[in-house]
Design an enzyme around this catalytic site. Structure first.
Site, short mmCIF file in Angstrom:
data_model
loop_
_atom_site.label_atom_id
_atom_site.label_comp_id
_atom_site.label_asym_id
_atom_site.label_seq_id
_atom_site.Cartn_x
_atom_site.Cartn_y
_atom_site.Cartn_z
CB CYS A 56 -0.83 0.00 1.30
SG CYS A 56 -1.88 -1.47 1.59
NE ARG A 106 4.24 1.37 -1.64
CZ ARG A 106 5.37 1.12 -0.93
NH1 ARG A 106 6.43 1.68 -0.96
NH2 ARG A 106 5.18 0.40 0.18
CD1 TRP A 148 -0.41 -6.07 -2.18
CD2 TRP A 148 -0.73 -5.33 -4.23
NE1 TRP A 148 -0.16 -6.99 -2.78
CE2 TRP A 148 -0.10 -6.74 -3.96
CE3 TRP A 148 -0.75 -4.66 -5.55
CZ2 TRP A 148 -0.17 -7.53 -5.41
CZ3 TRP A 148 -0.53 -5.64 -6.52
CH2 TRP A 148 -0.23 -7.03 -6.44
CG ASN A 191 1.91 -0.71 3.77
OD1 ASN A 191 1.44 -1.99 3.53
ND2 ASN A 191 2.99 -0.06 3.32
N GLY A 192 -0.20 -3.42 5.73
CA GLY A 192 0.33 -4.42 6.50
C GLY A 192 -0.56 -5.41 7.03
CD GLU A 202 12.00 -19.55 -11.49
OE1 GLU A 202 11.40 -20.11 -12.45
OE2 GLU A 202 12.13 -18.38 -11.35
CE LYS A 230 13.32 -15.15 -12.67
NZ LYS A 230 12.14 -16.12 -13.01
CD GLU A 241 12.18 -14.52 -16.82
OE1 GLU A 241 11.22 -13.99 -17.44
OE2 GLU A 241 11.95 -14.93 -15.64
CG HIS A 248 20.19 -41.06 -20.81
ND1 HIS A 248 20.19 -42.46 -20.98
CD2 HIS A 248 20.11 -40.94 -19.53
CE1 HIS A 248 20.32 -43.08 -19.67
NE2 HIS A 248 20.32 -42.24 -18.93
CE LYS A 291 5.48 -9.59 -12.54
NZ LYS A 291 6.58 -10.38 -12.11
#
Ligand code: AGP
Length: 609
Positions: A2, A27, A74, A100-101, A482, A486, A489, A505, A604
């Site tokens: 937030c 944000r 948020w 916020n939290g 993963e 990273k 990309e 193999h 995104k």
């Protein structure tokens, strides 16, 4: 996260606050609101959606207020809506506040207020509970009231509070969520972070945990948790606004890598009750529900799919239920076995990935129960699921997903542990060990983040390579995928992730002295086998960067360079082993000078097929 912006002075509060909130839009948010003192009353306006919606509302209510607080939300508790937007008020309207939290014990306080004071709530939020609490505790001294209120609260909070009986002051309270005070000439400000203040002042007070601050237009007084006045020198900001949004980091991606301890802590703590039992936000997965299941699908895309690979291991090992993991774009076209005995778990940061949404709809049409692990509250996938298990990573701005991945793992581990305990496929001792391990993870990740410079040094040289391999076994192979994504990309280096046992193999034909290999050897049970795989690729000339737990020193003799993770149970190593790979990918891309937060060709949230 937030955004918070408050002002007290002689100028028009609304203009300053709205402008400050606009500086915080980066944000991420889903609604916005403002409270101002007008003729001794607290007047609140709040709207779902963009700031522009709030501004349109304010045009209908011109005012000349000189004190107020604004907020961009948020969502964590309660979907985005006008009524769930902040500020929130008490029943009588004598208190208005923003937050916020996460107030972990808000339900406990809410029930007490309903029982003892007949409180009636308008919203689904934890924040509104605090407004009611302060109102019922108010004894004519707002500062004293706030001290007594925080004694009842558990969780993370940055609060901005107004009381109509004390209209010439703002009160700010900080515990674990960010809050700064801006110091002006005959005016003062509160904000969730520095970008909102920079137009007005570069002198700020950084508020510490458990401090309460009384702000008038001429004074700022900081009190510690024992009510002592704290003398604190202002900090003079040297950043410009663009840097400040990243809180001093060069890129959002690096900032978000560093936000992972907080993200997984926030995702974990409010899912554990006072006795350490897992609570799944009201998601009912009873013994009967689980025993009826003939299979679980975990379906996702990209990084979220890689989290699903870890989820498969965890659920099968702890709950002994068969799990299939699919990329969403494949799932819906392969005529999957789905029935009303199927649990379909969608994993997604944005909650808007069309491939995942389409797969979810296909599973639902075939009778499956749908549970989603989502980061964006109220997103399309969240809304179309039967149950939602939110990651509380906060907004993830960088295209390359980092904190969303580790918080997705945290949710999947919690699901696996809950299932295992419900089905008695894990003992009470194992359960206690697993909860202890997860609780220790934020600090362990913080320990890895302290190695950032050493990891950055390893990136040197890798950035000139055309091909880089990632190899691992078991859970390490899931993390290898993963780590490879990273790197690909953001640095555009071709990278292949492969189960180490598969090398012989075929793909080992690609290994030579110009193909570095990143070998993940974090599973104690497979460590010796990984040492053999390292020998295998070294024999073909590869430069090997090994990764192992702190106690497995033998990796240093086998590999050319080593990345370390703290000791932990094998099953939880992905929460740790991905972090050095995120940092490595970041510094390789940085050495290549690419736009790390916005890589070419990528979005995104992929809302197309
Ligand atoms: C990960 O770094 C990428 N940005 C991408 O693979 C992403 O994970 C994928 O598009 C899924 O997005 P979602 O989690 O929002 O569904």
């Amino acid at each position: 996260m937030c955004g918070v912006m408050g002002y007290i002075g002689d100028e028009n509060a609304q203009d300053i606050i709205i402008e400050g909130l606009r500086k915080l839009e980066y944000r991420g948010y889903d609604s916005a609101g403002i409270v101002m003192v007008q003729d001794g009353k607290l007047v609140v306006h709040k709207k779902k959606g963009r700031l522009a919606n709030l501004e349109k509302e304010l045009e209908k209510h011109p005012n000349e207020s000189h004190i107020g607080i604004g907020h961009t939300r948020w969502a964590t508790h309660g979907a985005p809506s006008d009524v769930n937007a902040h500020p929130h008020t008490s029943m009588s309207g004598d208190v208005a506040l923003i937050h916020n939290g996460i107030i972990e014990n808000y339900l406990e306080i809410k029930e007490w207020l309903q029982r003892e004071h007949g409180s009636v709530f308008q919203s689904e939020t934890d924040t509104e509970v605090v407004a009611h609490l302060i109102s019922v505790l108010y004894n004519g001294d707002l500062l004293d009231t706030c001290f007594r209120a925080v004694e009842k609260m558990r969780g993370a909070y940055a609060l901005g509070i107004l009381h109509e009986n004390e209209p010439d002051k703002l009160i700010a309270i900080r515990k674990d969520s960010p809050l700064v005070i801006g110091l002006g000439e005959g005016s003062n400000y509160i904000a969730s972070d520095i970008p909102a203040l920079l137009k007005h002042t570069k002198d700020v007070l950084l508020i510490e945990n458990n401090e309460i601050v009384v702000i008038t237009k001429k004074s700022v007084t900081v009190y510690d948790g024992q009510r002592n006045v704290v003398e604190r020198a202002p900090y003079h900001v040297t950043w410009d606004a663009a840097t400040a949004e990243k809180e001093g980091y060069d890129h959002f991606m690096l900032k978000e890598i560093h936000e992972q301890p907080k993200g997984i802590r926030d995702t974990l703590v409010s899912r554990l009750d006072a006795q350490g039992n897992v609570k799944l936000d009201g998601i009912r997965l009873t013994k009967e529900d689980l025993e009826r299941l003939d299979r679980i699908y975990i379906v996702a895309c990209g990084t979220a799919y890689h989290a699903g690979l870890v989820g498969k291991y965890a659920i099968e090992r702890l709950a002994k239920i068969p799990v299939e993991v699919d990329v969403a774009s494949e799932f819906r076209y392969r005529d999957p076995f789905v029935s009303d005995r199927t649990l379909f778990i969608a994993v997604t940061q944005s909650g808007e990935t069309l491939d995942t949404l389409a797969a979810l709809r296909e599973a639902k049409n075939r009778g499956a129960r749908v549970l989603s692990v989502v980061n964006v509250v109220g997103s399309s996938i969240a809304r179309e699921s039967d149950d939602v298990f939110y990651t509380w990573a906060g907004p993830e701005i960088a295209v390359a997903s980092t904190k969303a991945y580790t918080t997705q793992l945290m949710c999947l581990y919690l699901l696996a542990i809950h299932m295992g305990r419900t089905l008695r496929t894990i003992s009470d001792e194992a359960y206690a060990l697993y909860i202890k391990e997860l609780t220790a993870m934020p600090d362990r990740i913080s320990g890895i983040l302290k190695q950032e410079n050493a990891i950055a040094a390893i990136a040197d040289g890798l950035h000139r390579k055309r091909d880089i391999f990632f190899i691992g076994r078991g859970l390490d192979s899931a993390v290898a995928y993963e780590g490879s994504l990273k790197l690909k990309e953001i640095s555009y280096i071709n990278s292949l992730a492969i189960a180490a046992g598969e090398l012989k193999h075929g793909t080992i034909a690609l290994i030579d002295d110009d193909v570095p290999v990143i070998a993940l050897a974090n599973q104690d049970a497979l460590f010796e086998k990984m040492l053999s795989n390292i020998q295998e690729v070294k024999a073909r000339g590869a430069r090997v960067i090994g990764m192992a737990k702190a106690h497995n020193k033998a990796i240093e003799q086998a590999a050319d360079q080593t990345l370390w993770i703290p000791d932990c149970e094998d099953i939880f190593t992905p929460l740790l082993s991905v972090v050095p790979l995120q940092i490595l990918a970041y510094y390789v891309a940085k050495l290549k000078g690419f736009d790390i937060d916005k890589p070419k060709n990528l979005a995104k949230s992929v809302t197309v097929e």
